[in-house]
Design a protein around this motif. Structure first.
Motif, PDB file in Angstrom:
ATOM      1  N   PRO A 126     -12.718  24.939 -15.854  1.00 34.11           N
ATOM      2  CA  PRO A 126     -12.376  25.704 -17.056  1.00 34.11           C
ATOM      3  C   PRO A 126     -10.888  25.678 -17.379  1.00 34.11           C
ATOM      4  CG  PRO A 126     -13.705  26.998 -15.507  1.00 34.11           C
ATOM      5  CD  PRO A 126     -13.244  25.773 -14.782  1.00 34.11           C
ATOM      6  N   TRP A 127     -10.609  26.066 -18.626  1.00 27.82           N
ATOM      7  CA  TRP A 127      -9.239  26.258 -19.120  1.00 27.82           C
ATOM      8  C   TRP A 127      -8.516  27.271 -18.229  1.00 27.82           C
ATOM      9  CZ3 TRP A 127      -5.286  24.897 -21.989  1.00 27.82           C
ATOM     10  CH2 TRP A 127      -4.419  25.846 -22.536  1.00 27.82           C
ATOM     11  N   MET A 128      -7.255  27.015 -17.919  1.00 24.70           N
ATOM     12  CA  MET A 128      -6.373  27.863 -17.120  1.00 24.70           C
ATOM     13  C   MET A 128      -6.886  28.040 -15.692  1.00 24.70           C
ATOM     14  SD  MET A 128      -3.722  28.465 -18.964  1.00 24.70           S
ATOM     15  CE  MET A 128      -2.832  29.866 -18.286  1.00 24.70           C
ATOM     16  N   THR A 129      -7.345  26.913 -15.126  1.00 19.53           N
ATOM     17  CA  THR A 129      -7.685  26.892 -13.707  1.00 19.53           C
ATOM     18  C   THR A 129      -7.051  25.661 -13.071  1.00 19.53           C
ATOM     19  OG1 THR A 129      -9.748  25.643 -13.991  1.00 19.53           O
ATOM     20  CG2 THR A 129      -9.887  28.061 -14.102  1.00 19.53           C
ATOM     21  N   VAL A 130      -7.059  25.628 -11.736  1.00 18.95           N
ATOM     22  CA  VAL A 130      -6.434  24.548 -10.985  1.00 18.95           C
ATOM     23  C   VAL A 130      -7.421  24.003  -9.952  1.00 18.95           C
ATOM     24  CG1 VAL A 130      -5.466  26.132  -9.272  1.00 18.95           C
ATOM     25  CG2 VAL A 130      -4.393  23.901  -9.607  1.00 18.95           C
ATOM     26  N   ARG A 131      -7.266  22.713  -9.660  1.00 16.86           N
ATOM     27  CA  ARG A 131      -8.061  22.095  -8.613  1.00 16.86           C
ATOM     28  C   ARG A 131      -7.188  21.066  -7.902  1.00 16.86           C
ATOM     29  NH1 ARG A 131     -12.968  18.545 -10.550  1.00 16.86           N
ATOM     30  NH2 ARG A 131     -13.762  20.572 -11.278  1.00 16.86           N
ATOM     31  N   CYS A 132      -7.355  20.986  -6.598  1.00 17.80           N
ATOM     32  CA  CYS A 132      -6.699  19.918  -5.849  1.00 17.80           C
ATOM     33  C   CYS A 132      -7.655  18.730  -5.802  1.00 17.80           C
ATOM     34  CB  CYS A 132      -6.349  20.380  -4.433  1.00 17.80           C
ATOM     35  SG  CYS A 132      -5.349  19.180  -3.532  1.00 17.80           S
ATOM     36  N   MET A 133      -7.211  17.592  -6.315  1.00 12.36           N
ATOM     37  CA  MET A 133      -8.051  16.401  -6.387  1.00 12.36           C
ATOM     38  C   MET A 133      -7.284  15.197  -5.849  1.00 12.36           C
ATOM     39  SD  MET A 133      -7.826  15.547 -10.497  1.00 12.36           S
ATOM     40  CE  MET A 133      -8.912  16.884 -10.937  1.00 12.36           C
ATOM     41  N   ALA A 134      -7.985  14.140  -5.594  1.00  9.87           N
ATOM     42  CA  ALA A 134      -7.361  12.912  -5.113  1.00  9.87           C
ATOM     43  C   ALA A 134      -7.231  11.920  -6.267  1.00  9.87           C
ATOM     44  CB  ALA A 134      -8.179  12.296  -3.990  1.00  9.87           C
ATOM     45  N   ILE A 135      -6.036  11.372  -6.430  1.00 14.90           N
ATOM     46  CA  ILE A 135      -5.788  10.300  -7.392  1.00 14.90           C
ATOM     47  C   ILE A 135      -5.033   9.202  -6.651  1.00 14.90           C
ATOM     48  CG2 ILE A 135      -4.673   9.627  -9.550  1.00 14.90           C
ATOM     49  CD1 ILE A 135      -4.920  12.478 -10.530  1.00 14.90           C
ATOM     50  N   ALA A 136      -5.539   8.002  -6.724  1.00 15.51           N
ATOM     51  CA  ALA A 136      -4.937   6.849  -6.033  1.00 15.51           C
ATOM     52  C   ALA A 136      -4.719   7.150  -4.553  1.00 15.51           C
ATOM     53  CB  ALA A 136      -3.619   6.469  -6.696  1.00 15.51           C
ATOM     54  N   GLY A 137      -5.642   7.941  -3.985  1.00 17.38           N
ATOM     55  CA  GLY A 137      -5.572   8.251  -2.563  1.00 17.38           C
ATOM     56  C   GLY A 137      -4.606   9.349  -2.187  1.00 17.38           C
ATOM     57  N   HIS A 138      -4.039  10.037  -3.167  1.00 17.97           N
ATOM     58  CA  HIS A 138      -3.057  11.083  -2.891  1.00 17.97           C
ATOM     59  C   HIS A 138      -3.547  12.433  -3.405  1.00 17.97           C
ATOM     60  CE1 HIS A 138       0.072   8.182  -1.747  1.00 17.97           C
ATOM     61  NE2 HIS A 138      -0.346   7.438  -2.769  1.00 17.97           N
ATOM     62  N   PRO A 139      -3.275  13.513  -2.660  1.00 19.61           N
ATOM     63  CA  PRO A 139      -3.659  14.842  -3.154  1.00 19.61           C
ATOM     64  C   PRO A 139      -2.783  15.255  -4.338  1.00 19.61           C
ATOM     65  CG  PRO A 139      -2.409  15.038  -1.114  1.00 19.61           C
ATOM     66  CD  PRO A 139      -2.639  13.571  -1.335  1.00 19.61           C
ATOM     67  N   VAL A 140      -3.438  15.746  -5.373  1.00 23.51           N
ATOM     68  CA  VAL A 140      -2.750  16.152  -6.603  1.00 23.51           C
ATOM     69  C   VAL A 140      -3.296  17.509  -7.027  1.00 23.51           C
ATOM     70  CG1 VAL A 140      -2.347  15.612  -9.037  1.00 23.51           C
ATOM     71  CG2 VAL A 140      -2.417  13.756  -7.341  1.00 23.51           C
ATOM     72  N   TRP A 141      -2.395  18.431  -7.351  1.00 24.37           N
ATOM     73  CA  TRP A 141      -2.804  19.714  -7.919  1.00 24.37           C
ATOM     74  C   TRP A 141      -2.873  19.553  -9.433  1.00 24.37           C
ATOM     75  CZ3 TRP A 141      -4.576  23.899  -5.337  1.00 24.37           C
ATOM     76  CH2 TRP A 141      -4.368  23.940  -3.953  1.00 24.37           C
ATOM     77  N   ALA A 142      -4.095  19.659  -9.980  1.00 16.63           N
ATOM     78  CA  ALA A 142      -4.313  19.476 -11.421  1.00 16.63           C
ATOM     79  C   ALA A 142      -4.456  20.854 -12.070  1.00 16.63           C
ATOM     80  CB  ALA A 142      -5.560  18.630 -11.664  1.00 16.63           C
ATOM     81  N   LEU A 143      -3.543  21.182 -12.977  1.00  9.99           N
ATOM     82  CA  LEU A 143      -3.556  22.449 -13.694  1.00  9.99           C
ATOM     83  C   LEU A 143      -4.068  22.201 -15.103  1.00  9.99           C
ATOM     84  CD1 LEU A 143      -1.423  22.781 -11.358  1.00  9.99           C
ATOM     85  CD2 LEU A 143      -0.163  24.280 -12.895  1.00  9.99           C
ATOM     86  N   ARG A 144      -5.177  22.837 -15.460  1.00  8.63           N
ATOM     87  CA  ARG A 144      -5.692  22.636 -16.803  1.00  8.63           C
ATOM     88  C   ARG A 144      -5.007  23.614 -17.760  1.00  8.63           C
ATOM     89  NH1 ARG A 144     -11.680  22.871 -19.651  1.00  8.63           N
ATOM     90  NH2 ARG A 144     -10.817  22.329 -21.689  1.00  8.63           N
TER      91      ARG A 144
END
Length: 809
Positions: free
Chosen positions: A608-626
């Motif tokens: 959802p809008w205004m939430t965060v998830r830690c995901m993997a991109i190109a093998g690296h952990p990334v905190w994605a803030l929507r």
């Protein structure tokens, strides 16, 4: 008999020049008299005594304009009445000349700023200039800004008058008393050691001018100021001046003289800021024995501009030079004074680095006095806060930038003027990719951030002007790309601070006006206020886990944010600003692009809008803030610096089939104005949340937080002013640059704080601080752009996607 040293004081000021005595005067005005001022020699014996003493209303800074106005009122009568002694004010007015159209635009813009402040000023042509000053050669001059209330003053007279007033009010001034050390006491107090004893105090203020840097070093404090030498010359008596019944106005000839020319009694005075080969002195250490120090003249260095001055003012060319003054003045890297708390040190204040002490000093010192006594200044101090610098500002860089600033002293201060010396300092991990893509960068707290991207074979070079340039076309294209497809922006230039621990939530909750995110993975926009209820810092708070938070704020707020965070048991504060970096992916195709490089569902229900998830991109952990600062579907992606190149490249590859492009800060700013998002020029220590129209981010019923009581009190009385959202009628080739006067039925009611063309809406949009009446929706106003009033109206909602549907799509 020597003045006795008191054992204690609330405040100790080190330095007896215009800044130190001006601060003492300001403190007395705020009711604080338990003050001791220490001067190693005599009052004014540093840079103040050799100042030319000029002051002008001609400025494009609203804060400095307010300070100048206060100072001129002091010099022209208030201080003499208060002290009972003369300060020798010469209210001769001044003329700032223009030879080129871009210089005329500068004067037109300054006229708009001056109008917003109620200054007396007018644009005049050669005939009027000649009537005001019959001796100046006007060949090639197009016009001038005439500021009749300007003048010059005796610097020593001002300081002595300040000293008279503050002594009478109980301030102790101790001359011939050198400070030899400053140390923290066992109870968080300061112990100031002098060659005549020790003073224990609550606050210590470094107003030591050219000594400020080495005094700061005693406590591990790096004060970024460099001493640059400046010449002015006084001629023999000018025969043509003998019969004059009035004093000629000061002439500021930025183009040919790179300085000023004026009368000094019946002589001439020429001041020059040479535009090449500037001279830095005392780079590491100013000699303690220096007193009323001057340097030998260097005529070879200033000769091109001195020759021009003689050609411009022929009545000075055939007479001798009676006196040459070549003295040192402090220059911070960006030219703005250092006024406020030093980074990370409690109750140690800077009141130094002021290259134009007579013009700016007392007004800025008054604001510092308010800051010390009440916890906040009344004017926006962001541009002067010493915490704008960090460890990245090396001494070598400071000297390079001070030299650059000196050379720019009499150049046209174009909007967004790019200063390139000494860069890059803090390049992004994907700086090389941005360069290859045609980025034109700006420096933000040392970071290199793309402003815009050159395309189609165009040169990646600055185009400085008060009017539209080809840059506007590139920015418009970037906005169209973001709105129709997707755009990628390098957002490494942010402060990122992690706060964790068993009491992290309760401690943070008491520092911000909004509620904290209620669940893990939640995001809120929040504001830290000061006890007066005014805005200190805007930040995004991310709840990474139950007692683990990520705080994201503008890079310029990094140290201010750190200074407000709790230092106590149960809380750990980790500054990740130097080790993390980020990208912003925005636009209607951003979900498709992100899905191509990571696993997991990205739909509204799953992410959802205004939430965060830690995901993997190109093998690296990334905190994605929507979230989105530009008003489109999008994410901010934060990760370790070392991972950013791989994350960037993966997104570029994934974005290519979708027509993704890049965008910079100019496009971002235009889009945030279309969304009516207030920014750093709106949210300052001058204003409260109700005045800023930000009460939707205040939760009064959550309990106590810093500034709550002041916010409640603000709501109970009529607002002093309000932040109005404006649409301005389009013009031929200029959209405005902030600071312009806002008029209502011909009467000034405020000033623009930010303005730009919104390319998605095709409208010129901005914010302005205006009276309450002028802020009501649909109010008809005028904005004075380049000296010409242009119709405007107040909008009641965002010009673009007012229901905020696109980011939630």
């Amino acid at each position: 008999m020597a003045t006795a040293i008191p054992g204690t004081a609330r405040i100790v000021i080190i330095g007896g020049g215009i800044m130190g005595t001006g601060l003492a005067h300001g403190l007395v005005a705020e009711g604080c008299r338990d003050v001791v001022l220490l001067e190693k020699a005599e009052l004014t014996s540093g840079s103040t005594w050799h100042a030319a003493g000029q002051i002008t209303h001609s400025t494009s800074s609203l804060t400095l304009g307010k300070c100048v106005d206060y100072n001129i009122r002091l010099y022209s009568g208030d201080l003499e009445r208060e002290s009972g002694q003369p300060v020798t004010w010469h209210g001769c007015g001044s003329l700032r000349l223009a030879y080129r159209e871009d210089e005329m635009d500068w004067l037109r813009h300054t006229l708009g700023v001056g109008t917003s402040l109620g200054f007396a000023m007018e644009l005049v042509g050669p005939d009027r200039i000649r009537a005001l000053h019959p001796f100046y050669n006007l060949d090639g001059v197009l016009g001038a800004l005439h500021t009749p209330d300007d003048g010059h003053v005796d610097p020593s007279g001002v300081v002595q008058a300040f000293a008279t007033v503050v002594r009478r009010e109980g301030v102790k001034i101790v001359r011939r008393c050198r400070v030899t050390g400053i140390a923290r006491g066992p109870h968080d107090e300061w112990k100031v050691t002098t060659d005549r004893g020790v003073i224990t105090c609550e606050h210590v203020v470094n107003a030591a001018g050219t000594y400020a840097r080495q005094i700061g070093a005693w406590n591990g404090i790096d004060i970024p100021a460099t001493s640059m030498t400046h010449h002015y010359l006084v001629t023999d008596t000018v025969p043509r001046f003998l019969d004059l019944e009035r004093e000629l106005p000061v002439v500021r000839d930025d183009h040919l003289v790179s300085g000023y020319v004026r009368m000094e009694q019946k002589s001439g005075l020429i001041g020059i800021y040479e535009k090449r080969n500037p001279n830095a002195v005392w780079i590491e250490h100013c000699p303690w024995e220096a007193e009323n120090e001057l340097f030998e003249p260097d005529f070879e260095r200033i000769m091109p501009w001195l020759r021009n001055a003689m050609e411009r003012m022929p009545v000075l060319s055939d007479i001798g030079i009676r006196r040459t003054v070549h003295g040192a003045i402090s220059h911070p890297p960006d030219g703005n004074p250092l006024i406020g708390p030093v980074p990370g040190v409690r109750n140690y204040w800077c009141c130094c680095g002021t290259q134009i002490g007579i013009g700016w000093g007392p007004g800025l010192a008054r604001e510092l006095a308010r800051w010390i006594v009440h916890g906040t200044a009344d004017l926006s101090m962001n541009a002067f806060d010493p915490r704008r610098y960090g460890s990245w500002a090396t001494r070598e860089w400071q000297v390079i930038k001070a030299r650059e600033d000196y050379c720019l002293r009499h150049e046209v201060p174009f909007p967004d003027l790019n200063r390139h010396a000494g860069r890059p300092v803090r390049p992004s991990p994907v700086h090389d990719r941005n360069v290859e893509a045609g980025a034109v960068f700006e420096e933000v707290s040392g970071h290199e951030r793309p402003r815009w991207f050159a395309a189609g074979g165009a040169a990646a070079a600055d185009h400085h002007s008060f009017r539209r340039t080809v840059v506007d076309d590139f920015v418009a294209a970037e906005v169209r790309t973001v709105a129709s497809r997707a755009g990628l922006m390098d957002i490494t230039a942010f402060a990122r601070i992690e706060v964790a621990g068993c009491t992290a939530a309760s401690r943070l909750d008491g520092l911000v006006a909004n509620r904290l995110p209620g669940r893990d993975g939640g995001i809120v926009l929040a504001h830290m206020l000061n006890p007066a209820g005014r805005i200190e810092t805007e930040l995004v708070i991310v709840r990474m886990a139950a007692e683990r938070f990520l705080l994201v704020a503008s890079a310029a707020q990094e140290q201010r944010l750190l200074d407000q965070l709790p230092v106590c048991r149960g809380v750990t504060v980790i500054n990740r600003s130097a080790t993390w970096a980020g990208l912003s992916l925005q636009g209607p195709r951003s979900r498709d692009i992100l899905a191509a490089v990571t696993g997991g569902a990205l739909d509204n229900a799953s992410f959802p809008w205004m939430t965060v998830r830690c995901m993997a991109i190109a093998g690296h952990p990334v905190w994605a803030l929507r979230l989105s600062y530009v008003g489109e579907l999008g994410w901010e992606l934060h990760c370790h610096r070392n991972a950013l190149p791989a994350v960037h490249d993966a997104l570029i590859d994934a974005g290519a089939p979708h027509g993704m492009g890049r965008y910079g800060s100019f496009a971002m700013n235009a889009m945030r104005l279309e969304k009516a998002f207030r920014g750093g020029t709106e949210l300052t220590n001058e204003v409260t949340m109700p005045e800023a129209g930000m009460m939707r981010f205040v939760t009064l019923d959550k309990g106590a937080f810093v500034g709550r009581q002041a916010t409640v009190e603000c709501l109970s009385r009529p607002l002093k002013w309000a932040c109005a959202y404006l649409e301005v009628e389009d013009g031929d080739d200029c959209d405005g640059h902030a600071g312009e006067a806002v008029l209502m039925e011909g009467t000034r009611v405020g000033a623009v704080s930010s303005i730009a063309r919104g390319n998605r809406t095709g409208r010129i949009l901005g914010f302005a601080w205006v009276t309450r009446e002028a802020a009501r929706p649909d109010a008809s106003l005028e904005v004075m752009i380049l000296g010409t009033p242009r119709p405007a109206r107040v909008l009641g909602e965002a010009a673009y996607d007012p229901l905020n549907l696109r980011p939630r799509s």
